[in-house]
Scaffold this motif. Structure first.
Motif, PDB file in Angstrom:
ATOM      1  N   LEU A  73     -13.664 -51.146  75.940  1.00  0.00           N
ATOM      2  CA  LEU A  73     -13.171 -50.411  74.778  1.00  0.00           C
ATOM      3  C   LEU A  73     -13.778 -49.011  74.771  1.00  0.00           C
ATOM      4  O   LEU A  73     -15.007 -48.872  74.743  1.00  0.00           O
ATOM      5  CB  LEU A  73     -13.544 -51.158  73.498  1.00  0.00           C
ATOM      6  N   PRO A  74     -12.960 -47.934  74.803  1.00  0.00           N
ATOM      7  CA  PRO A  74     -13.504 -46.572  74.931  1.00  0.00           C
ATOM      8  C   PRO A  74     -14.502 -46.177  73.848  1.00  0.00           C
ATOM      9  O   PRO A  74     -15.465 -45.458  74.127  1.00  0.00           O
ATOM     10  CB  PRO A  74     -12.245 -45.692  74.865  1.00  0.00           C
ATOM     11  N   SER A  75     -14.279 -46.621  72.607  1.00  0.00           N
ATOM     12  CA  SER A  75     -15.147 -46.197  71.519  1.00  0.00           C
ATOM     13  C   SER A  75     -16.482 -46.945  71.487  1.00  0.00           C
ATOM     14  O   SER A  75     -17.343 -46.626  70.681  1.00  0.00           O
ATOM     15  CB  SER A  75     -14.428 -46.357  70.178  1.00  0.00           C
ATOM     16  N   TRP A  76     -16.648 -47.948  72.341  1.00  0.00           N
ATOM     17  CA  TRP A  76     -17.939 -48.619  72.477  1.00  0.00           C
ATOM     18  C   TRP A  76     -18.674 -48.005  73.655  1.00  0.00           C
ATOM     19  O   TRP A  76     -18.313 -48.219  74.790  1.00  0.00           O
ATOM     20  CB  TRP A  76     -17.739 -50.118  72.677  1.00  0.00           C
ATOM     21  N   ASN A  77     -19.692 -47.204  73.374  1.00  0.00           N
ATOM     22  CA  ASN A  77     -20.516 -46.619  74.431  1.00  0.00           C
ATOM     23  C   ASN A  77     -21.177 -47.766  75.191  1.00  0.00           C
ATOM     24  O   ASN A  77     -22.017 -48.481  74.658  1.00  0.00           O
ATOM     25  CB  ASN A  77     -21.583 -45.706  73.821  1.00  0.00           C
TER      26      ASN A  77
END
Length: 245
Positions: A73-77
């Motif tokens: 998931l992109p928004s999870w660093n």
């Protein structure tokens, strides 16, 4: 490389393993026992398992199940581990799963996928990096746009400059500025054009070139879209205000 969104039926058991990306497992039917770094739980519909990058995990499935699985998931660093591997979904997130199921067969590069993935950021308790670190990367991207607003930026290039994916960059801008990177760039160009209209005698073509727009028509469209005025109308109103000041 695994697809961003998958619908999977887990069977029997799996050997202990790990991924080089984050993974979120959300049952839509049945049940599944997961163990993540010594945390173990039986999850059913309405629950989720957040598997951090490189975290060892395994599963045990005694009954039939179907799960939506989100990879990277992109928004999870991915450098930030989740404090808890198991969470309860909000009613909105549960309803959203029904929509995600229909995206399973899409091409990994389909334009709908980034939007669908970004929506999950607001529905899941993802680990959040410190505001200071977030600010640093956002400030770097802002500084690049503010310094070279006339440069023909692509969002791919801007994201690479600050070591983020396009989706992560967009999430940061929208979260803290309420605008996408492209919208922020257009805002800068509009402000610079307003300045030139009120301080120089340049033609619209000259101003458009100075602020990074293709031509005078693009400048006119920018003003009409954001100010509901043409550049000359804006200039005239500014002069009128000066006369009556």
């Amino acid at each position: 490389m695994r697809k961003p969104i998958e619908v999977i039926s887990y069977q029997s058991t799996a050997p202990d393993h790990h991924h080089h990306h984050t993974q979120i497992v959300m049952p839509i039917s049945g049940e599944l026992t997961l163990q993540v770094e010594r945390q173990e739980a039986l999850i059913t519909k309405g629950q989720a398992c957040l598997i951090s990058k490189e975290f060892s995990h395994t599963h045990y499935a005694q009954l039939t199940n179907r799960c939506v699985v989100i990879n990277a998931l992109p928004s999870w660093n991915h450098e930030l581990p989740s404090a808890s591997a198991f969470v309860t979904l909000t009613p909105i997130a549960q309803q959203y799963l029904d929509f995600l199921v229909h995206l399973d067969g899409l091409d990994p590069y389909h334009p709908m996928l980034p939007q669908a993935m970004n929506m999950l950021e607001h529905m899941l308790p993802l680990p959040v990096e410190s505001l200071t670190h977030q600010d640093r990367r956002l400030s770097q991207a802002k500084a690049l746009l503010e310094k070279d607003f006339a440069y023909p930026w692509t969002m791919t290039e801007l994201a690479q400059k600050v070591h983020l994916s396009q989706s992560q960059l967009s999430v940061l801008f929208k979260r803290y500025l309420g605008l996408t990177p492209k919208q922020y760039l257009l805002k800068l160009r509009l402000e610079k054009a307003q300045y030139h209209l009120t301080t120089t005698k340049w033609s619209l073509e000259q101003i458009a070139e100075k602020v990074g727009l293709t031509d005078a028509n693009a400048l006119i469209r920018l003003f009409q879209q954001h100010l509901q005025l043409t550049p000359r109308q804006y200039q005239s109103q500014h002069l009128d205000r000066l006369k009556h000041a």
